[in-house]
Design a protein around this motif. Structure first.
Motif, PDB file in Angstrom:
ATOM      1  N   ILE A   1      -1.664  -1.976   7.613  1.00 47.52           N
ATOM      2  CA  ILE A   1      -2.572  -1.304   8.562  1.00 47.52           C
ATOM      3  C   ILE A   1      -2.275  -0.121   8.506  1.00 47.52           C
ATOM      4  O   ILE A   1      -2.612   1.314   8.632  1.00 47.52           O
ATOM      5  N   MET A   2      -1.069   0.847   7.263  1.00 46.31           N
ATOM      6  CA  MET A   2      -1.218   2.452   7.173  1.00 46.31           C
ATOM      7  C   MET A   2      -1.550   2.081   5.250  1.00 46.31           C
ATOM      8  O   MET A   2      -1.538   1.044   4.109  1.00 46.31           O
ATOM      9  N   SER A   3      -2.396   2.815   5.107  1.00 43.57           N
ATOM     10  CA  SER A   3      -2.295   3.772   3.359  1.00 43.57           C
ATOM     11  C   SER A   3      -1.679   5.034   3.202  1.00 43.57           C
ATOM     12  O   SER A   3      -1.150   5.321   3.923  1.00 43.57           O
ATOM     13  N   ARG A   4      -1.873   4.647   1.256  1.00 44.05           N
ATOM     14  CA  ARG A   4      -0.861   5.551   1.184  1.00 44.05           C
ATOM     15  C   ARG A   4      -1.674   6.912   0.372  1.00 44.05           C
ATOM     16  O   ARG A   4      -2.876   6.818   0.594  1.00 44.05           O
ATOM     17  N   LEU A   5      -1.662   8.118  -0.437  1.00 42.84           N
ATOM     18  CA  LEU A   5      -2.195   9.194  -0.870  1.00 42.84           C
ATOM     19  C   LEU A   5      -2.545   8.717  -2.007  1.00 42.84           C
ATOM     20  O   LEU A   5      -3.494   8.584  -2.447  1.00 42.84           O
ATOM     21  N   VAL A   6      -1.211   7.848  -2.876  1.00 43.16           N
ATOM     22  CA  VAL A   6      -1.700   7.085  -4.617  1.00 43.16           C
ATOM     23  C   VAL A   6      -0.829   5.884  -4.157  1.00 43.16           C
ATOM     24  O   VAL A   6      -0.141   5.516  -3.477  1.00 43.16           O
ATOM     25  N   ARG A   7      -1.779   4.761  -4.512  1.00 43.75           N
ATOM     26  CA  ARG A   7      -1.288   3.339  -4.558  1.00 43.75           C
ATOM     27  C   ARG A   7      -1.909   2.970  -6.102  1.00 43.75           C
ATOM     28  O   ARG A   7      -2.728   3.417  -7.369  1.00 43.75           O
TER      29      ARG A   7
END
Length: 492
Positions: free
Chosen positions: A55-61
């Motif tokens: 449900i949530m995203s990071r800046l970098v993956r």
């Protein structure tokens, strides 16, 4: 003059976005590790990562090879001494509440992690950041207290999810993010329901709904998979895999990882406060024998370093079982007749009891008498881990700097062995500030060798993970959990 360290294009991670209307329900389990204290706050100890990752995203993956790649940040660059980093953010992204994602949300999310009053376990991962500022609506600058060339690796941390500005007091229950799925209902110990986010920036997900079901026991999770109540279990043991192989109802993925399972002894209490005792406990282990018996051969020997086998900073250490030296060290420490220890385990992690039993047999040859204490899975992380003197533990893969700092730095919140060594802390500090790769690697290697001599944690191996799914699951990336692109998953 600026140098670019890891500048990445803003192209999507995959060109193969979902091409049809989302359909079906994908179900998986989580362990309810924090019981009723479980939440959707990504930076809390009780976060249910099986939910927050969707449900949530990071800046970098991480990409499919574990390298930093775009998520909400499409590019990043550093100044000449890597003390300032500039992140360019993705355009046109909205949160699940339809508010627009921008630099103010990044500033808020990162400052929240860095706030000492939040007491977040994720703080140690980015503690070198001393200033976060929005340059404009889509540009963020991070100022560090020292040079650090590997910042993008740490921004991949699975807890560093971006949340709306000002949502800290409600995020534990609302779960508002920018990820491929959005929260329908949250039940910490029951079934959490998610729905496809049709506005997800990588494209609409392949499945219409996800259900994340609380099942505390590892054997019960296997039975749920066998019975079709869940579609995926990422903790299949070698022994359990026999039930799935050969059946057209299931598929198994084999994934080498930097994940590890082991035993941890508190270095702040006797007899484990003596480094001779700690090293004797670790020398008594036959690591390859443990791999064969516990993992069916599916693992890579680890010489008590949490740094994964594919990591660029992995130290090359030899650690054969040495019963004679273990006995000699115990004798020096005043235990010529051997030593008695209690090790606490739970079936929360299916391999823990087996690890303890194998170690019990191996260590007996060195006069180490292991009493295995079986404890309930419910509340294990709150009531046993970091509470009892010797316990089973596990960690998922982390970049070398993060793993070493988060698990062993004197001031780290999750320093589970209560390890405090100024010389070790100094090595990590020097490594973070070193811009030359070879010199930096040498410092991380020295830090790992220092742990081999002094640590209180037995890390026998890095896991080759077996992921079991029902045959109806498609497009599940055969990678470590932290890199799975959940929006691509489909069910027939």
């Amino acid at each position: 003059m600026k140098i670019l360290l890891g500048v990445v294009s803003g192209l999507a991670l995959s060109a193969s976005l979902a091409w049809a209307e989302p359909s079906g329900v994908f179900r998986q389990a989580h362990e309810v590790g924090s019981g009723s204290a479980s939440s959707l706050d990504p930076i809390s100890k009780g976060r249910v990562f099986q939910v927050t990752e969707k449900i949530m995203s990071r800046l970098v993956r991480p990409d499919m090879d574990g390298r930093p790649s775009p998520d909400l940040a499409v590019s990043w660059s550093a100044n000449a001494d890597a003390t300032e980093w500039t992140l360019m953010l993705r355009e046109g992204v909205t949160f699940h509440d339809e508010s627009t994602f921008g630099s103010e949300d990044v500033v808020y999310s990162l400052k929240r992690v860095l706030d000492p009053e939040m007491d977040s376990p994720a703080r140690s991962a980015i503690a070198m950041i001393n200033k976060v500022e929005a340059i404009d609506g889509k540009t963020v600058k991070l100022t560090l207290d020292n040079s650090f060339a590997d910042l993008p690796l740490l921004l991949m941390d699975y807890r560093l999810r971006m949340i709306p500005e000002g949502s800290g007091n409600t995020i534990a229950s609302t779960g508002i993010g920018t990820g491929p799925f959005k929260l329908v209902s949250f039940d910490a110990e029951g079934t959490t329901k998610l729905a496809a986010n049709m506005d997800y920036f990588e494209g609409a997900p392949g499945v219409a709904e996800m259900e994340i079901i609380g099942i505390t026991d590892g054997q019960a999770r296997l039975q749920a998979l066998l019975g079709g109540q869940i579609d995926m279990e990422r903790g299949i043991t070698a022994q359990q895999s026999v039930m799935l192989k050969g059946s057209d109802r299931f598929n198994i993925q084999t994934i080498p990882t930097g994940n590890w399972r082991g035993l941890v002894f508190r270095t702040d209490v006797a007899p484990f406060d003596d480094p001779r005792v700690r090293k004797a406990l670790r020398l008594a282990a036959d690591r390859q024998g443990m791999i064969d018996l516990v993992m069916g051969g599916g693992a890579v020997v680890a010489c008590d370093s949490p740094v994964g086998p594919r990591d660029q900073y992995r130290a090359d250490i030899s650690c054969p079982q040495d019963v004679d030296q273990a006995k000699a060290l115990l004798a020096e420490a005043g235990f010529a007749d051997g030593i008695d220890i209690d090790v606490h385990v739970a079936t929360l992690e299916p391999t823990w009891p087996v690890i303890a039993e194998v170690y019990q047999e191996q260590a007996a040859a060195a006069g180490i008498r292991v009493n295995i204490v079986q404890v309930p899975s419910d509340g294990y992380w709150n009531e046993v881990w970091m509470q009892k003197d010797a316990v089973a533990t596990r960690w998922n893969e982390r970049p070398a700097d993060q793993a070493l700092n988060e698990i062993y730095l004197s001031t780290a919140k999750w320093n589970e062995s209560y390890y405090k060594d100024p010389a070790f802390d100094a090595l990590l500090s020097q490594a973070r500030q070193e811009l030359d790769f070879d010199a930096r690697k040498a410092l991380y290697v020295r830090a790992q060798k220092h742990l081999w001599e002094t640590a209180g944690t037995l890390i026998p191996y890095h896991v080759t993970r077996l992921v079991g799914t029902t045959a109806r699951v498609g497009n599940l990336d055969a990678v470590e959990n932290n890199a799975v692109r959940w929006h691509l998953v489909t069910v027939d």
